[in-house]
Design a protein around this motif. Structure first.
Motif, PDB file in Angstrom:
ATOM      1  N   ALA A   1       0.854  -1.192   0.000  1.00  0.00           N
ATOM      2  CA  ALA A   1       0.000   0.000   0.000  1.00  0.00           C
ATOM      3  C   ALA A   1       0.887   1.238   0.000  1.00  0.00           C
ATOM      4  N   VAL A   2       0.728   2.066  -1.028  1.00  0.00           N
ATOM      5  CA  VAL A   2       1.572   3.246  -1.160  1.00  0.00           C
ATOM      6  C   VAL A   2       0.846   4.540  -0.800  1.00  0.00           C
ATOM      7  N   GLY A   3      -0.470   4.474  -0.710  1.00  0.00           N
ATOM      8  CA  GLY A   3      -1.233   5.668  -0.381  1.00  0.00           C
ATOM      9  C   GLY A   3      -2.708   5.435  -0.617  1.00  0.00           C
ATOM     10  N   VAL A   4      -3.469   6.514  -0.769  1.00  0.00           N
ATOM     11  CA  VAL A   4      -4.908   6.417  -1.016  1.00  0.00           C
ATOM     12  C   VAL A   4      -5.286   7.387  -2.122  1.00  0.00           C
ATOM     13  N   ILE A   5      -6.395   7.096  -2.780  1.00  0.00           N
ATOM     14  CA  ILE A   5      -7.008   8.058  -3.690  1.00  0.00           C
ATOM     15  C   ILE A   5      -8.258   8.592  -3.024  1.00  0.00           C
ATOM     16  N   LEU A   6      -8.285   9.888  -2.785  1.00  0.00           N
ATOM     17  CA  LEU A   6      -9.448  10.557  -2.222  1.00  0.00           C
ATOM     18  C   LEU A   6     -10.399  10.922  -3.360  1.00  0.00           C
ATOM     19  N   ASN A   7     -11.690  10.749  -3.121  1.00  0.00           N
ATOM     20  CA  ASN A   7     -12.694  10.978  -4.163  1.00  0.00           C
ATOM     21  C   ASN A   7     -12.374  10.163  -5.418  1.00  0.00           C
ATOM     22  N   PRO A   8     -12.301   8.839  -5.299  1.00  0.00           N
ATOM     23  CA  PRO A   8     -11.869   8.020  -6.439  1.00  0.00           C
ATOM     24  C   PRO A   8     -12.960   7.849  -7.496  1.00  0.00           C
TER      25      PRO A   8
ATOM     26  N   PRO B   1     -18.028   8.465 -11.625  1.00  0.00           N
ATOM     27  CA  PRO B   1     -17.269   9.587 -11.067  1.00  0.00           C
ATOM     28  C   PRO B   1     -17.427   9.678  -9.558  1.00  0.00           C
ATOM     29  N   PRO B   2     -16.549  10.447  -8.900  1.00  0.00           N
ATOM     30  CA  PRO B   2     -16.673  10.639  -7.452  1.00  0.00           C
ATOM     31  C   PRO B   2     -18.022  11.248  -7.103  1.00  0.00           C
ATOM     32  N   GLY B   3     -18.454  10.938  -5.901  1.00  0.00           N
ATOM     33  CA  GLY B   3     -19.733  11.484  -5.449  1.00  0.00           C
ATOM     34  C   GLY B   3     -20.375  10.575  -4.424  1.00  0.00           C
ATOM     35  N   PRO B   4     -21.517  10.992  -3.882  1.00  0.00           N
ATOM     36  CA  PRO B   4     -22.154  10.232  -2.799  1.00  0.00           C
ATOM     37  C   PRO B   4     -22.639   8.849  -3.204  1.00  0.00           C
ATOM     38  N   THR B   5     -22.856   8.622  -4.504  1.00  0.00           N
ATOM     39  CA  THR B   5     -23.323   7.300  -4.935  1.00  0.00           C
ATOM     40  C   THR B   5     -22.192   6.411  -5.418  1.00  0.00           C
TER      41      THR B   5
ATOM     42  N   ILE C   1      -6.905  16.492   4.491  1.00  0.00           N
ATOM     43  CA  ILE C   1      -7.720  15.395   3.951  1.00  0.00           C
ATOM     44  C   ILE C   1      -9.169  15.842   3.801  1.00  0.00           C
ATOM     45  N   LYS C   2      -9.716  16.503   4.836  1.00  0.00           N
ATOM     46  CA  LYS C   2     -11.105  16.984   4.782  1.00  0.00           C
ATOM     47  C   LYS C   2     -11.296  17.984   3.652  1.00  0.00           C
ATOM     48  N   GLU C   3     -10.340  18.889   3.472  1.00  0.00           N
ATOM     49  CA  GLU C   3     -10.440  19.893   2.413  1.00  0.00           C
ATOM     50  C   GLU C   3     -10.454  19.234   1.036  1.00  0.00           C
ATOM     51  N   THR C   4      -9.610  18.218   0.871  1.00  0.00           N
ATOM     52  CA  THR C   4      -9.550  17.530  -0.413  1.00  0.00           C
ATOM     53  C   THR C   4     -10.839  16.772  -0.689  1.00  0.00           C
ATOM     54  N   LEU C   5     -11.381  16.117   0.319  1.00  0.00           N
ATOM     55  CA  LEU C   5     -12.652  15.411   0.148  1.00  0.00           C
ATOM     56  C   LEU C   5     -13.767  16.394  -0.206  1.00  0.00           C
ATOM     57  N   ALA C   6     -13.751  17.530   0.453  1.00  0.00           N
ATOM     58  CA  ALA C   6     -14.796  18.532   0.200  1.00  0.00           C
ATOM     59  C   ALA C   6     -14.701  19.113  -1.210  1.00  0.00           C
ATOM     60  N   SER C   7     -13.506  19.071  -1.800  1.00  0.00           N
ATOM     61  CA  SER C   7     -13.328  19.628  -3.143  1.00  0.00           C
ATOM     62  C   SER C   7     -14.005  18.783  -4.217  1.00  0.00           C
ATOM     63  N   LYS C   8     -14.311  17.541  -3.887  1.00  0.00           N
ATOM     64  CA  LYS C   8     -14.932  16.580  -4.815  1.00  0.00           C
ATOM     65  C   LYS C   8     -14.009  16.188  -5.969  1.00  0.00           C
ATOM     66  N   LYS C   9     -12.756  16.622  -5.900  1.00  0.00           N
ATOM     67  CA  LYS C   9     -11.798  16.278  -6.943  1.00  0.00           C
ATOM     68  C   LYS C   9     -10.972  15.065  -6.524  1.00  0.00           C
ATOM     69  N   SER C  10     -10.675  14.225  -7.505  1.00  0.00           N
ATOM     70  CA  SER C  10      -9.900  13.019  -7.230  1.00  0.00           C
ATOM     71  C   SER C  10      -8.429  13.380  -7.034  1.00  0.00           C
ATOM     72  N   LYS C  11      -7.825  12.875  -5.955  1.00  0.00           N
ATOM     73  CA  LYS C  11      -6.442  13.222  -5.614  1.00  0.00           C
ATOM     74  C   LYS C  11      -5.778  12.042  -4.908  1.00  0.00           C
ATOM     75  N   GLN C  12      -4.550  11.713  -5.331  1.00  0.00           N
ATOM     76  CA  GLN C  12      -3.798  10.657  -4.642  1.00  0.00           C
ATOM     77  C   GLN C  12      -2.933  11.264  -3.552  1.00  0.00           C
ATOM     78  N   ALA C  13      -3.010  10.661  -2.377  1.00  0.00           N
ATOM     79  CA  ALA C  13      -2.188  11.068  -1.229  1.00  0.00           C
ATOM     80  C   ALA C  13      -1.335   9.868  -0.835  1.00  0.00           C
ATOM     81  N   ASN C  14      -0.024  10.053  -0.792  1.00  0.00           N
ATOM     82  CA  ASN C  14       0.885   8.940  -0.548  1.00  0.00           C
ATOM     83  C   ASN C  14       1.351   8.881   0.899  1.00  0.00           C
TER      84      ASN C  14
END
Length: 392
Positions: free
Chosen positions: A212-219, A253-257, A321-334
């Motif tokens: 495991a190298v990291g996570v993708i937020l809003n995948p 796409p990312p989102g609640p569903t 992390i919260k700010e990135t999730l709130a942006s709804k944009k997909s981002k990898q964090a290592n």
């Protein structure tokens, strides 16, 4: 340059004969025999290591015959202690890489064992170091062999521990599919544990190890081909088309569903399996949690990700992390330091006192693997050699 005529082609190099075995002393061969006779305590069958051949070699008075027989038995025993008795396809959907021993290292170990007269110590050093193996060994010692179902189930799960690397790492995630739990272990202690949803019976989760190298937020969710027809054309899914304009696959796409929820753990592997969040959190309330397409839905995985991203003075703070999730944009964090992940299949665990905790053999694998465990070669009886099957 024109090729040589067929008759003039150079012959392939001849295979070198195996080196002669190291020389054993009779008392060393006897020490090996004593170890073989007691190997049942580790759930293995003494007869599989040909003690009769070692005894015959000792009686022969021929040092080379004795040394060859003892070396053959040592080699098979060392391999089974380090890698497990059941091998290959008989393990059923097991893809964990275990490099604990190879022929060169095994010979070095044998030569060192003979030079120092420490044969039992060297062999014991190949056994799994995980406390769970020791607990299962205790359970086996107090279980009557006449209770064959319980006895063989303990033996089988001991062998599964040998299928894993002896040292799992200072920090690692382990998911035991039949227990439906994911655990973060650090310095031998449980740091975090949560419920998980594993593959359904129709889409079983394979057993594997990955980093495991990291996570993708809003995948984004890349819909597996096996279920692409179920989502084709539905609202909330995006078609990926080729140059010819034809739809090649579908994405969500990312989102609640989104089926992956807020994040997935990045852990590249040939099976395309990973841990992730989910939008169907009610599944975690069920006792039987075999419901995914193979990946591991992990309860409160955001909590796990936040811990791991913050370790080693990582730049990904909870606020970031919260700010990135709130942006709804997909981002990898290592992660600062990647860590191993093991997805395993243990149908029984043991408490320190040797009492057994049984889990459902959800994919009905135990019976076939026990057959292989009872086979002298660790194969499923009746299975044709791979080369013969391929030649059909």
């Amino acid at each position: 340059m024109a090729p040589l005529p067929e008759a003039a082609q150079p012959a392939p190099p001849a295979e070198l004969p195996p080196p002669p075995p190291p020389l054993w002393q009779p008392y060393q061969a006897q020490t090996l025999l004593n170890y073989i006779r007691q190997v049942g305590r580790d759930g293995l069958s003494p007869a599989d290591y040909d003690p009769a051949a070692v005894e015959a070699g000792m009686r022969s008075g021929d040092p080379m015959q004795m040394s060859q027989a003892a070396t053959d038995s040592f080699n098979k025993l060392a391999s089974d202690l380090a890698l497990g008795h059941v091998r290959g396809d008989a393990r059923i959907d097991w893809h964990v890489v275990d490099n604990d021993i190879d022929p060169e290292r095994r010979r070095q170990m044998l030569e060192a064992a003979l030079a120092t007269n420490r044969i039992p110590e060297v062999l014991n050093g190949l056994l799994p170091s995980h406390p769970q193996y020791g607990a299962l060994k205790t359970a086996l010692s107090i279980t009557p062999a006449t209770d064959s179902a319980k006895y063989n189930r303990i033996r089988l799960n001991m062998d599964r521990w040998r299928w894993l690397p002896r040292e799992l790492g200072q920090k690692y995630i382990i998911v035991n599919v039949p227990s439906y739990y994911a655990t973060l272990v650090e310095n031998g202690a449980t740091r975090w544990k949560t419920r998980a949803v594993a593959g359904a019976i129709k889409t079983p989760t394979p057993q594997l190890n990955a980093t495991a190298v990291g996570v993708i937020l809003n995948p984004w969710w890349e819909v597996p081909k096996s279920i692409s027809k179920e989502v084709a054309g539905k609202a909330g899914y995006v078609a990926v088309k080729g140059k010819d304009g034809k739809v090649q696959r579908w994405r969500q796409p990312p989102g609640p569903t989104n089926a992956l929820g807020q994040l997935k753990i990045v852990m590249p592997n040939d099976q395309a399996i990973y841990l992730h969040d989910t939008n169907a959190k009610s599944r975690f309330n069920s006792d039987i949690r075999a419901a995914s397409h193979g990946c591991i839905r992990t309860k409160d995985v955001l909590e796990l990700a936040t811990m791991l991203l913050g370790d080693d003075n990582g730049e990904w703070t909870p606020e970031k992390i919260k700010e990135t999730l709130a942006s709804k944009k997909s981002k990898q964090a290592n992660f600062v330091k990647p860590l191993p992940v093991y997805i395993v299949y243990f149908s029984a665990a043991a408490n320190v006192d040797g009492s057994i905790v049984n889990y459902s053999d959800m994919y009905k694998r135990d019976g076939k693997v026990i057959e292989a465990l009872l086979d002298s070669k660790g194969e499923m009886p009746g299975k044709k050699p791979a080369e013969k099957v391929a030649a059909k």
